[in-house]
Design a protein around this motif. Structure first.
Motif, PDB file in Angstrom:
ATOM      1  N   SER A 284      35.681  45.877  29.319  1.00 10.49           N
ATOM      2  CA  SER A 284      34.542  46.689  28.898  1.00 10.49           C
ATOM      3  C   SER A 284      33.385  46.413  29.839  1.00 10.49           C
ATOM      4  O   SER A 284      33.458  45.515  30.689  1.00 10.49           O
ATOM      5  N   GLU A 285      32.324  47.172  29.696  1.00 15.22           N
ATOM      6  CA  GLU A 285      31.141  46.921  30.517  1.00 15.22           C
ATOM      7  C   GLU A 285      30.581  45.531  30.224  1.00 15.22           C
ATOM      8  O   GLU A 285      30.117  44.828  31.118  1.00 15.22           O
ATOM      9  N   LYS A 286      30.653  45.131  28.956  1.00 13.28           N
ATOM     10  CA  LYS A 286      30.155  43.818  28.554  1.00 13.28           C
ATOM     11  C   LYS A 286      31.080  42.700  29.017  1.00 13.28           C
ATOM     12  O   LYS A 286      30.631  41.604  29.353  1.00 13.28           O
ATOM     13  N   ASN A 287      32.380  42.970  29.015  1.00 11.18           N
ATOM     14  CA  ASN A 287      33.377  41.976  29.422  1.00 11.18           C
ATOM     15  C   ASN A 287      34.244  42.555  30.538  1.00 11.18           C
ATOM     16  O   ASN A 287      35.384  42.967  30.316  1.00 11.18           O
ATOM     17  N   PRO A 288      33.724  42.591  31.759  1.00 15.88           N
ATOM     18  CA  PRO A 288      34.482  43.187  32.870  1.00 15.88           C
ATOM     19  C   PRO A 288      35.592  42.258  33.361  1.00 15.88           C
ATOM     20  O   PRO A 288      35.615  41.065  33.043  1.00 15.88           O
ATOM     21  N   ALA A 289      36.499  42.818  34.126  1.00 16.87           N
ATOM     22  CA  ALA A 289      37.563  42.013  34.742  1.00 16.87           C
ATOM     23  C   ALA A 289      36.951  41.071  35.775  1.00 16.87           C
ATOM     24  O   ALA A 289      35.967  41.406  36.439  1.00 16.87           O
ATOM     25  N   GLU A 290      37.543  39.886  35.896  1.00 15.89           N
ATOM     26  CA  GLU A 290      37.046  38.934  36.884  1.00 15.89           C
ATOM     27  C   GLU A 290      37.409  39.399  38.288  1.00 15.89           C
ATOM     28  O   GLU A 290      38.498  39.935  38.530  1.00 15.89           O
ATOM     29  N   ALA A 291      36.496  39.180  39.207  1.00 12.27           N
ATOM     30  CA  ALA A 291      36.680  39.641  40.586  1.00 12.27           C
ATOM     31  C   ALA A 291      37.933  39.048  41.220  1.00 12.27           C
ATOM     32  O   ALA A 291      38.610  39.721  42.011  1.00 12.27           O
ATOM     33  N   ALA A 292      38.285  37.808  40.861  1.00 13.04           N
ATOM     34  CA  ALA A 292      39.452  37.158  41.456  1.00 13.04           C
ATOM     35  C   ALA A 292      40.740  37.899  41.109  1.00 13.04           C
ATOM     36  O   ALA A 292      41.667  37.974  41.925  1.00 13.04           O
ATOM     37  N   VAL A 293      40.809  38.469  39.899  1.00 13.46           N
ATOM     38  CA  VAL A 293      41.988  39.239  39.484  1.00 13.46           C
ATOM     39  C   VAL A 293      42.047  40.554  40.244  1.00 13.46           C
ATOM     40  O   VAL A 293      43.097  40.946  40.774  1.00 13.46           O
ATOM     41  N   VAL A 294      40.923  41.244  40.314  1.00 15.38           N
ATOM     42  CA  VAL A 294      40.862  42.522  41.021  1.00 15.38           C
ATOM     43  C   VAL A 294      41.202  42.330  42.497  1.00 15.38           C
ATOM     44  O   VAL A 294      41.948  43.113  43.096  1.00 15.38           O
ATOM     45  N   ASP A 295      40.684  41.262  43.096  1.00 14.76           N
ATOM     46  CA  ASP A 295      40.949  40.978  44.507  1.00 14.76           C
ATOM     47  C   ASP A 295      42.421  40.662  44.749  1.00 14.76           C
ATOM     48  O   ASP A 295      42.995  41.080  45.768  1.00 14.76           O
ATOM     49  N   ALA A 296      43.028  39.918  43.830  1.00 19.85           N
ATOM     50  CA  ALA A 296      44.451  39.572  43.980  1.00 19.85           C
ATOM     51  C   ALA A 296      45.327  40.819  43.897  1.00 19.85           C
ATOM     52  O   ALA A 296      46.330  40.942  44.616  1.00 19.85           O
ATOM     53  N   LEU A 297      44.965  41.762  43.034  1.00 19.78           N
ATOM     54  CA  LEU A 297      45.704  43.021  42.939  1.00 19.78           C
ATOM     55  C   LEU A 297      45.507  43.856  44.204  1.00 19.78           C
ATOM     56  O   LEU A 297      46.455  44.453  44.724  1.00 19.78           O
ATOM     57  N   ALA A 298      44.287  43.899  44.689  1.00 14.24           N
ATOM     58  CA  ALA A 298      44.005  44.649  45.915  1.00 14.24           C
ATOM     59  C   ALA A 298      44.778  44.080  47.100  1.00 14.24           C
ATOM     60  O   ALA A 298      45.215  44.833  47.984  1.00 14.24           O
ATOM     61  N   ALA A 299      44.978  42.777  47.104  1.00 12.92           N
ATOM     62  CA  ALA A 299      45.659  42.118  48.226  1.00 12.92           C
ATOM     63  C   ALA A 299      47.114  42.561  48.372  1.00 12.92           C
ATOM     64  O   ALA A 299      47.665  42.520  49.469  1.00 12.92           O
TER      65      ALA A 299
END
Length: 325
Positions: A284-299
């Motif tokens: 959610s906007e209040k509880n967004p995904a952590e950047a480390a998870v998003v970056d690992a998926l992008a990798a």
């Protein structure tokens, strides 16, 4: 004679004015047609580009119709904040994985009514966290649920007690999952994989999550519950033993929270092992995904969808996957 000539000139002037007005009207109509045609061509071009990727982004829902065609599977991941509710439909079956929180149980019922869905064949509660079991009592009271699959542990919380109380008033079949289970729904196969330990040092509740593999032709989907590092290691080993080393789509565990891997494997290692083409993160906007998870998926080149941006609607025909948000 002068009067006749004057009258002739007046008539000629009127005819000229009428002709000019007619030409302007025709010119305006012609321009409008060209504009509309150009807009249509642009839309077609966008559709072709989306089809090439197997993904459609836009407001038009892929599950607008209440029915599901033969050989088709539709999945809806509800926009329910940092909680989980996923509805899977085949031609003859309806499966609900988790029921979100107290606040969203009625929303799920409303959607079922909108699609004229009068019963759920399987409701799978992955674990007893309030974000997964909170809406279960509302759904159990509001529609027929033929079979409930639950994990093999107990939890004392207001949401879990409400769920147990609602379940006790119904005739639903209750399966407490202790070993691998396969469910065949038309041409879709679901494999349910329970936790392999009775105790996890990291987080018992999350690691007791039932994982659900969904196979539809060439397409594979993984619903990982809220598995943390120790449980993620179990899932990777289980799927590798099944020959599943890459997935079409993964609903990421732990709602975008990164696990360092102290008790098993890290979120990065999990992502590299399941190697999804597409993934979703409940947030959610209040509880967004952590950047480390998003970056690992992008990798690994994964296209990521976030439930904070809206309901995620997936259609599979066994070969192609269409995703609309």
């Amino acid at each position: 004679m002068k009067r006749v000539l004057s009258l002739f000139l007046v008539v000629l002037l009127l005819v000229s004015l009428i002709a000019c007005d007619s030409n302007e009207t025709n010119s305006s109509d012609s321009n409008e047609s060209v504009t509309n045609e150009s807009s249509s061509v642009g839309s077609a071009s966008n559709s072709e580009s989306s089809a090439d990727n197997g993904v459609t982004d836009g407001s038009q829902s892929s599950d607008d119709e209440g029915y599901v065609d033969e050989g088709e599977m539709k999945i809806r991941l509800f926009k329910v904040g940092k909680s989980d509710a996923s509805l899977i439909r085949t031609k003859d079956y309806v499966i609900l994985i988790d029921s979100s929180s107290d606040d969203h149980g009625q929303e799920i019922l409303d959607y079922l009514a909108e699609k004229s869905i009068t019963s759920i064949d399987y409701m799978i509660i992955t674990h007893f966290d309030k974000s997964e079991v909170g809406g279960a009592d509302i759904i159990l009271k509001g529609t027929e649920v033929k079979t409930v699959v639950q994990p093999a542990y107990t939890k004392d919380s207001p949401q879990a007690r409400e769920y147990v109380a609602a379940l006790g008033t119904l005739d639903s079949e209750i399966i407490t999952l202790k070993e691998e289970m396969t469910i065949n729904c038309n041409d879709v196969e679901l494999t349910l994989y329970p936790a392999q330990k009775s105790y996890y040092a990291e987080d018992d509740d999350n690691n007791f999550s039932i994982a659900v593999n969904v196979i539809h032709g060439d397409n594979s989907f993984l619903f990982a519950g809220d598995a943390m590092s120790a449980r993620m290691k179990e899932l990777v080993e289980f799927n590798q033993a099944k020959g599943l080393e890459a997935f079409s789509f993964v609903k990421m565990p732990c709602n975008g929270v990164y696990c360092e891997g102290t008790y098993g494997i890290s979120t990065t290692e999990f992502i590299e092992a399941v190697d999804p083409i597409y993934a979703s993160i409940s947030c959610s906007e209040k509880n967004p995904a952590e950047a480390a998870v998003v970056d690992a998926l992008a990798a690994v080149g994964t296209k990521v969808f976030f439930t904070k941006d809206g309901n995620i609607k997936i259609t599979s025909d066994g070969e192609m996957i269409e995703i609309v948000q």
